[in-house]
Motif scaffolding. Structure first.
Motif, short mmCIF file in Angstrom:
data_model
loop_
_atom_site.label_atom_id
_atom_site.label_comp_id
_atom_site.label_asym_id
_atom_site.label_seq_id
_atom_site.Cartn_x
_atom_site.Cartn_y
_atom_site.Cartn_z
N LEU A 1 13.66 4.86 3.38
CA LEU A 1 14.46 3.71 2.97
C LEU A 1 13.83 2.95 1.81
CD1 LEU A 1 15.43 2.27 6.48
CD2 LEU A 1 16.75 3.83 5.05
N LEU A 2 12.60 2.47 1.99
CA LEU A 2 11.96 1.63 0.98
C LEU A 2 10.47 1.96 0.88
CD1 LEU A 2 13.55 -1.85 1.85
CD2 LEU A 2 14.04 -0.47 -0.19
N ALA A 3 9.89 1.59 -0.24
CA ALA A 3 8.46 1.76 -0.45
C ALA A 3 7.90 0.49 -1.06
CB ALA A 3 8.18 2.96 -1.35
N ALA A 4 6.61 0.22 -0.82
CA ALA A 4 5.95 -0.96 -1.38
C ALA A 4 4.55 -0.59 -1.80
CB ALA A 4 5.92 -2.09 -0.36
N ASN B 1 -0.52 3.99 3.71
CA ASN B 1 -1.50 4.82 3.01
C ASN B 1 -2.61 3.90 2.52
OD1 ASN B 1 -2.99 6.35 1.11
ND2 ASN B 1 -1.22 7.64 0.66
N ARG B 2 -3.73 3.88 3.23
CA ARG B 2 -4.81 2.96 2.90
C ARG B 2 -5.39 3.23 1.51
NH1 ARG B 2 -7.38 0.41 7.43
NH2 ARG B 2 -6.34 0.92 9.41
N THR B 3 -5.52 4.51 1.16
CA THR B 3 -6.14 4.86 -0.11
C THR B 3 -5.33 4.37 -1.29
OG1 THR B 3 -7.10 6.84 0.92
CG2 THR B 3 -7.05 6.76 -1.49
N ALA B 4 -4.03 4.61 -1.27
CA ALA B 4 -3.16 4.23 -2.39
C ALA B 4 -2.61 2.82 -2.25
CB ALA B 4 -2.00 5.23 -2.50
N GLN B 5 -2.90 2.15 -1.12
CA GLN B 5 -2.38 0.80 -0.89
C GLN B 5 -0.86 0.77 -0.99
OE1 GLN B 5 -4.52 -2.37 -0.30
NE2 GLN B 5 -5.42 -0.50 0.52
N THR B 6 -0.22 1.74 -0.32
CA THR B 6 1.23 1.83 -0.33
C THR B 6 1.76 1.84 1.09
OG1 THR B 6 1.05 4.25 -0.48
CG2 THR B 6 1.37 3.04 -2.54
N TYR B 7 3.03 1.44 1.22
CA TYR B 7 3.67 1.34 2.53
C TYR B 7 5.08 1.91 2.40
CZ TYR B 7 -0.11 -2.06 2.93
OH TYR B 7 -1.34 -2.68 2.89
N TYR B 8 5.49 2.72 3.38
CA TYR B 8 6.77 3.41 3.31
C TYR B 8 7.58 3.10 4.57
CZ TYR B 8 4.11 6.01 -0.17
OH TYR B 8 3.33 6.35 -1.25
N LEU B 9 8.82 2.67 4.35
CA LEU B 9 9.72 2.34 5.45
C LEU B 9 10.69 3.49 5.68
CD1 LEU B 9 10.89 0.25 7.49
CD2 LEU B 9 12.37 -0.54 5.62
N TYR B 10 10.82 3.91 6.93
CA TYR B 10 11.72 5.00 7.31
C TYR B 10 12.64 4.55 8.43
CZ TYR B 10 8.41 8.05 4.81
OH TYR B 10 7.61 8.62 3.87
N LEU B 11 13.83 5.10 8.43
CA LEU B 11 14.75 4.91 9.54
C LEU B 11 14.47 5.98 10.58
CD1 LEU B 11 17.31 3.55 10.77
CD2 LEU B 11 18.65 5.26 9.54
#
Length: 406
Positions: A156-159, A133-143
């Motif tokens: 799974l995880l978020a950053a 998510n470029r706007t929120a500067q977030t990254y989400y990991l999915y299986l």
């Protein structure tokens, strides 16, 4: 009575209890919304009603047989949610399920939150993907649940990216929304230097027995209101990632190397062992109540001998697999076996460096690969001895801007 009817009866029993005022916490048993026992109007606390439930008093032999069948028939998500639900019924169910469910190394499955800190499978790679998510500067990991990337996958995880005057931090969390370091779902971070060429991945808890915490400004600024007062999160280095200066120009591929502090070089050899965390610390118990996974009561880390911090030769070193120049396409190419479809300087494959010993077949195996498949969609495939947390942290380093590398 058929096995299907047994499962249906269990669901009905659990549902009848929850309708009386209870909320099923899949993390650590059943508790009320106010975290204390409540009455249903008859004067009998619902906690006592739960103890009198027929499912809580099933003979251990029968209960073990039922739970083993559930474990064997639920080999992937979303049916695997039944395994997690069983672990949240009561203490008896939870203890047996802890014995039945194996680590990802043996079962090839991610089940409970601690699985994200444990090494992945030896024989296969777990296929995941990252949404940015470029706007929120977030990254989400999915299986990934299917081969196609159109499904939502299992979160799974978020950053979250945090820019600072001299560095950049990526805070990694188990929570999809709350990614602050003060939250109970915080499990680690990735920190870069000013140029974005060197990174250090930190685990919030000891990755193995005897791990030394790293002193930093962030640990001194953590207040009592931000974390649990019993066991505050620390900074335990688990990986050092370095990107070399790009001598081939702006269109050349990146060159990177990862020194895994918590993994011995012998882990990639046949019979090699990597540290395996088995439980979250006691201080994190109340923090994970809203996470649809399992957490354990004890704080145990497998006792494994690891080299001291000064012995670089004893630690696993990963390097990116060198791409080859394709004359017809006029670009650098790597074989991602269909998992990467868009050319990007961020794409990489990591293999064991020859510094770990003589080159052999084990050193040629791709341990982690990361690549672009859409504007803000990337695949991440990893295997033993890396964990999902470590692999995610390494991939986050590829997102950061590198002044001296491109």
């Amino acid at each position: 009575m058929s096995f299907r009817s047994i499962i249906q009866d269990m669901r009905d029993e659990i549902g009848s209890i929850s309708r009386k005022g209870f909320e099923v916490k899949l993390g650590y048993g059943l508790r009320s919304r106010s975290h204390r026992a409540v009455n249903d109007g008859s004067g009998l606390p619902l906690v006592d009603a739960l103890k009198q439930s027929c499912w809580a008093n099933i003979p251990p032999e029968l209960l073990r047989d039922v739970l083993m069948r559930i474990e064997e028939t639920s080999d992937s998500w979303p049916p695997r949610k039944d395994v997690v639900a069983c672990a949240g019924v009561c203490r008896n169910w939870r203890n047996i399920m802890k014995e039945i469910v194996k680590t990802p190394e043996l079962s090839n499955n991610l089940t409970f939150p601690i699985s994200l800190k444990q090494p992945g499978p030896r024989d296969i790679t777990l296929q995941c993907f990252i949404k940015r998510n470029r706007t929120a500067q977030t990254y989400y990991l999915y299986l990934g649940l299917t081969q196609a990337l159109t499904d939502d996958g299992k979160f799974l995880l978020a950053a979250r990216k945090c820019r600072r005057p001299t560095c950049t931090d990526y805070l990694i969390s188990l929570d999809l929304e709350n990614m602050s370091k003060g939250s109970g779902s915080y499990i680690g971070k990735l920190r870069s230097n000013f140029l974005g060429t060197k990174f250090t991945a930190y685990d919030a808890q000891p990755p193995y027995a005897g791990a030394m915490v790293s002193k930093s400004r962030s640990t001194r600024l953590v207040g009592s209101k931000q974390v649990s007062p019993r066991i505050p999160p620390g900074n335990y280095p688990v990986a050092h990632i370095a990107y070399e200066s790009n001598v081939l120009g702006s269109r050349g591929p990146r060159r990177m190397q990862c020194l895994m502090d918590s993994i011995p070089a012998s882990a990639i050899e046949p019979g090699g062992v990597a540290p395996t965390q088995t439980d979250f610390p006691i201080g994190s118990l109340d923090s994970f109540s809203s996470i649809p996974f399992f957490r354990s009561k004890s704080a145990h880390v497998e006792q494994l001998p690891l080299p001291s911090a000064g012995q670089k030769e004893g630690k696993l070193v990963l390097k990116n697999k060198a791409p080859r120049w394709h004359e017809q396409l006029q670009c650098w190419c790597l074989n991602f076996r269909g998992r990467v479809t868009v050319a990007s300087v961020k794409n990489f494959q990591l293999v064991a460096s020859e510094e770990n010993g003589q080159a052999n077949q084990e050193h040629d195996k791709v341990i982690l690969q990361f690549g672009k498949v859409g504007k803000d969609l990337f695949t991440m495939d990893y295997r033993y001895p890396l964990s999902a947390f470590q692999a995610f942290a390494i991939c986050l380093s590829s997102f950061d801007t590198k002044i001296a590398c491109e």
